[in-house]
Each structure stands twice: as C-alpha cells, then as structure tokens.
Design a protein around this motif. Structure first.
Motif, PDB file in Angstrom:
ATOM      1  N   PHE A  46       6.177  23.226   1.832  1.00  0.00           N
ATOM      2  CA  PHE A  46       6.190  24.409   0.983  1.00  0.00           C
ATOM      3  C   PHE A  46       6.790  24.077  -0.381  1.00  0.00           C
ATOM      4  CE2 PHE A  46       8.751  28.009  -0.605  1.00  0.00           C
ATOM      5  CZ  PHE A  46       7.747  28.939  -0.830  1.00  0.00           C
ATOM      6  N   PHE A  47       7.940  23.402  -0.354  1.00  0.00           N
ATOM      7  CA  PHE A  47       8.605  23.058  -1.603  1.00  0.00           C
ATOM      8  C   PHE A  47       7.980  21.844  -2.293  1.00  0.00           C
ATOM      9  CE2 PHE A  47      11.994  25.539   0.487  1.00  0.00           C
ATOM     10  CZ  PHE A  47      12.285  26.422  -0.552  1.00  0.00           C
ATOM     11  N   SER A  48       6.952  21.262  -1.693  1.00  0.00           N
ATOM     12  CA  SER A  48       6.278  20.114  -2.290  1.00  0.00           C
ATOM     13  C   SER A  48       5.121  20.507  -3.196  1.00  0.00           C
ATOM     14  CB  SER A  48       5.760  19.175  -1.186  1.00  0.00           C
ATOM     15  OG  SER A  48       6.836  18.617  -0.457  1.00  0.00           O
ATOM     16  N   PHE A  49       4.834  21.800  -3.292  1.00  0.00           N
ATOM     17  CA  PHE A  49       3.757  22.265  -4.175  1.00  0.00           C
ATOM     18  C   PHE A  49       4.297  22.506  -5.579  1.00  0.00           C
ATOM     19  CE2 PHE A  49       1.837  23.127  -0.086  1.00  0.00           C
ATOM     20  CZ  PHE A  49       0.479  22.944  -0.317  1.00  0.00           C
ATOM     21  N   PHE A  50       3.610  21.971  -6.572  1.00  0.00           N
ATOM     22  CA  PHE A  50       3.999  22.194  -7.968  1.00  0.00           C
ATOM     23  C   PHE A  50       3.960  23.683  -8.293  1.00  0.00           C
ATOM     24  CE2 PHE A  50       3.408  22.263 -12.583  1.00  0.00           C
ATOM     25  CZ  PHE A  50       4.379  21.358 -12.990  1.00  0.00           C
ATOM     26  N   THR A  51       3.026  24.391  -7.685  1.00  0.00           N
ATOM     27  CA  THR A  51       2.936  25.840  -7.865  1.00  0.00           C
ATOM     28  C   THR A  51       4.238  26.526  -7.459  1.00  0.00           C
ATOM     29  OG1 THR A  51       0.545  25.933  -7.539  1.00  0.00           O
ATOM     30  CG2 THR A  51       1.781  27.947  -7.051  1.00  0.00           C
ATOM     31  N   ARG A 161       6.128  10.251  -1.106  1.00  0.00           N
ATOM     32  CA  ARG A 161       6.224  10.981   0.165  1.00  0.00           C
ATOM     33  C   ARG A 161       4.891  10.953   0.903  1.00  0.00           C
ATOM     34  NH1 ARG A 161       5.962  15.639   3.147  1.00  0.00           N
ATOM     35  NH2 ARG A 161       7.803  15.887   4.478  1.00  0.00           N
ATOM     36  N   GLY A 162       3.802  11.080   0.152  1.00  0.00           N
ATOM     37  CA  GLY A 162       2.478  11.048   0.774  1.00  0.00           C
ATOM     38  C   GLY A 162       2.200   9.728   1.465  1.00  0.00           C
ATOM     39  N   PHE A 164       4.287   7.942   3.028  1.00  0.00           N
ATOM     40  CA  PHE A 164       5.030   7.884   4.291  1.00  0.00           C
ATOM     41  C   PHE A 164       4.585   8.951   5.297  1.00  0.00           C
ATOM     42  CE2 PHE A 164       7.960   5.612   1.503  1.00  0.00           C
ATOM     43  CZ  PHE A 164       8.360   4.554   2.316  1.00  0.00           C
ATOM     44  N   PHE A 165       4.199  10.125   4.791  1.00  0.00           N
ATOM     45  CA  PHE A 165       3.915  11.248   5.689  1.00  0.00           C
ATOM     46  C   PHE A 165       2.455  11.706   5.659  1.00  0.00           C
ATOM     47  CE2 PHE A 165       8.432  11.427   4.776  1.00  0.00           C
ATOM     48  CZ  PHE A 165       8.978  11.600   6.034  1.00  0.00           C
ATOM     49  N   SER A 166       1.626  11.053   4.843  1.00  0.00           N
ATOM     50  CA  SER A 166       0.179  11.344   4.780  1.00  0.00           C
ATOM     51  C   SER A 166      -0.112  12.805   4.460  1.00  0.00           C
ATOM     52  CB  SER A 166      -0.489  10.964   6.113  1.00  0.00           C
ATOM     53  OG  SER A 166      -0.318   9.585   6.368  1.00  0.00           O
ATOM     54  N   PHE A 167       0.713  13.379   3.587  1.00  0.00           N
ATOM     55  CA  PHE A 167       0.466  14.749   3.138  1.00  0.00           C
ATOM     56  C   PHE A 167       0.475  14.790   1.622  1.00  0.00           C
ATOM     57  CE2 PHE A 167       2.207  18.778   1.509  1.00  0.00           C
ATOM     58  CZ  PHE A 167       1.204  19.636   1.931  1.00  0.00           C
ATOM     59  N   TYR A 168      -0.636  15.304   1.069  1.00  0.00           N
ATOM     60  CA  TYR A 168      -0.760  15.479  -0.370  1.00  0.00           C
ATOM     61  C   TYR A 168      -1.123  16.939  -0.630  1.00  0.00           C
ATOM     62  CZ  TYR A 168      -0.887  10.401  -0.263  1.00  0.00           C
ATOM     63  OH  TYR A 168      -0.578   9.077  -0.038  1.00  0.00           O
ATOM     64  N   PRO A 169      -0.333  17.661  -1.396  1.00  0.00           N
ATOM     65  CA  PRO A 169      -0.510  19.107  -1.533  1.00  0.00           C
ATOM     66  C   PRO A 169      -1.780  19.543  -2.254  1.00  0.00           C
ATOM     67  CG  PRO A 169       1.231  18.316  -2.989  1.00  0.00           C
ATOM     68  CD  PRO A 169       0.864  17.180  -2.105  1.00  0.00           C
ATOM     69  N   TYR A 170      -2.372  18.639  -3.039  1.00  0.00           N
ATOM     70  CA  TYR A 170      -3.571  19.016  -3.811  1.00  0.00           C
ATOM     71  C   TYR A 170      -4.663  17.970  -3.610  1.00  0.00           C
ATOM     72  CZ  TYR A 170      -0.256  22.149  -6.050  1.00  0.00           C
ATOM     73  OH  TYR A 170       0.686  23.111  -6.281  1.00  0.00           O
TER      74      TYR A 170
END
Length: 213
Positions: A46-51, A161-162, A164-170
């Motif tokens: 949630f806090f990883s989104f620039f938005t 972070r992506g 290591f955790f394979s998550f990209y917010p956009y």
C-alpha cells in the motif's frame, strides 16, 4: 479583502486535508479487506505506491497549513518551492493515471469513489490552489533538481524491493513483465515529465513576475 483571502485559503486547506485523509484511509481499508497476500505485505505494498505517498504528502501538507501554519512544518510547507514540489508530484499522479492506467481496470463501488478522489479530485484541487494562491515569483529553475530527489528515491526503492519480492506497483516499471531495458527507458520518460512540468510551473511564475514588472 485580505481577510476574505485568508478565509478562502483556510477553506482550501481544510477541504484538501479532509478529502486527502479520507481517500488514503479508505484506500487502506479497501486494500486490507481485499488482500491476496499477508496483512504485513499488503500494508507495505500500500505504501509502495507513488500515488499513496503523494496523497499522504498532500494530506500532511494541507493539514499543517490548516491547523498548524506557524509550526516548523507549517512554515516549511508554506514555502512556495515546497508547495510547488507537492503540486508537481500530485499533478504527475493525476496525469499518469488518467492517461495510462485508468483504462487498465474498471473499479466499482467504494473503490471507484476512492480512485477518483486519489487520481482526479485531489490533483485538481491542489493544482487549483497552486494556481490561485501560491506566490510564484520566488520560484527558480534550480528548484527542479531538489524536486527530482523524491521520485528518484522512489524509483530506486521500487526496483530494489521488486528484485527481492517480485512486486512492482505499476505496469510501466514492472521488470518481470518488461525487463530492465524497457523499465529504465520508461523511467527516463517519467523523469522528463517531472522536468517538463516542473519547468512549466516555474515558467508560469516567471511570466507572471515579468507581467507585474
């Protein structure tokens, strides 16, 4: 006349602060109840989104301008270069979402409401406040470089972070989907967008300053 201007300023501060916190808290609630990963990972994402980061920055800024204008943070946020930086970030949020991301999904119900608040209503309100009330004659082109620190740090954090955790917010910075070459190219274009609109904001101030002289 000055009293009316101060009252109008205060109303803008209150509206933007209240709408900002409402949208951020509602989005947090929605992402938690609809989570597909652990609670801790959901909150980190949630806090990883620039938005979200930009909208929190807006909410904090206008809360202090509204309730604590004479505090250290109130005085910090009242400086035109800092208010303009926040306006730049939330403007980019609105532009990128409405030009690229809006067409990738179709939220409904409460998610639709919060989506419009975060990506359309708040950017418009902040930009309107900036146009009407922020003194612009103090803005200098050298301000652009400090303004780029926040998005640059955000990009580095997201890519690290992506990895290591394979998550990209956009999707346009999703290394798994696009690869590093394409992501870095997209990031360069985003950097150009920040520079362009930062220059535009400062240019508006220069034009107004020249006209008044």
């Amino acid at each position: 006349m000055q009293d009316k201007s101060l009252k109008l300023n205060s109303r803008f501060f209150a509206i933007i602060a209240i709408v900002g916190w409402f949208a951020v808290v509602l989005q947090l609630y929605l992402i938690i109840i609809n989570r597909v990963v652990s609670l801790s990972e959901t909150i980190v994402r949630f806090f990883s989104f620039f938005t979200i980061q930009s909208n929190i920055l807006v909410a904090v800024c206008f809360t202090f301008l509204w309730l604590k204008p004479k505090s250290k943070l109130g005085l910090f946020f009242s400086k035109p270069k800092n208010t303009t930086a926040i306006t730049l970030y939330i403007t980019i949020v609105g532009l990128v979402y409405n030009a690229i991301l809006r067409f990738l999904w179709a939220p409904t119900g409460s998610q639709k409401v919060v989506d419009e608040l975060l990506h359309l209503v708040i950017p418009i309100l902040v930009l309107l406040y900036w146009i009407l009330f922020v003194p612009k004659k103090e803005l200098e082109f050298k301000n652009i470089f400090p303004w780029l620190i926040f998005p640059a740090v955000y990009l580095v954090y997201t890519l690290v972070r992506g990895a290591f955790f394979s998550f990209y917010p956009y999707p346009f910075i999703d290394v798994i989907l696009l690869g590093y070459d394409k992501v870095l190219l997209n990031s360069f274009f985003m950097l150009l967008a920040f520079v362009f609109f930062g220059t535009l904001f400062i240019g508006i101030g220069k034009i107004k300053k020249t006209n008044r002289n």
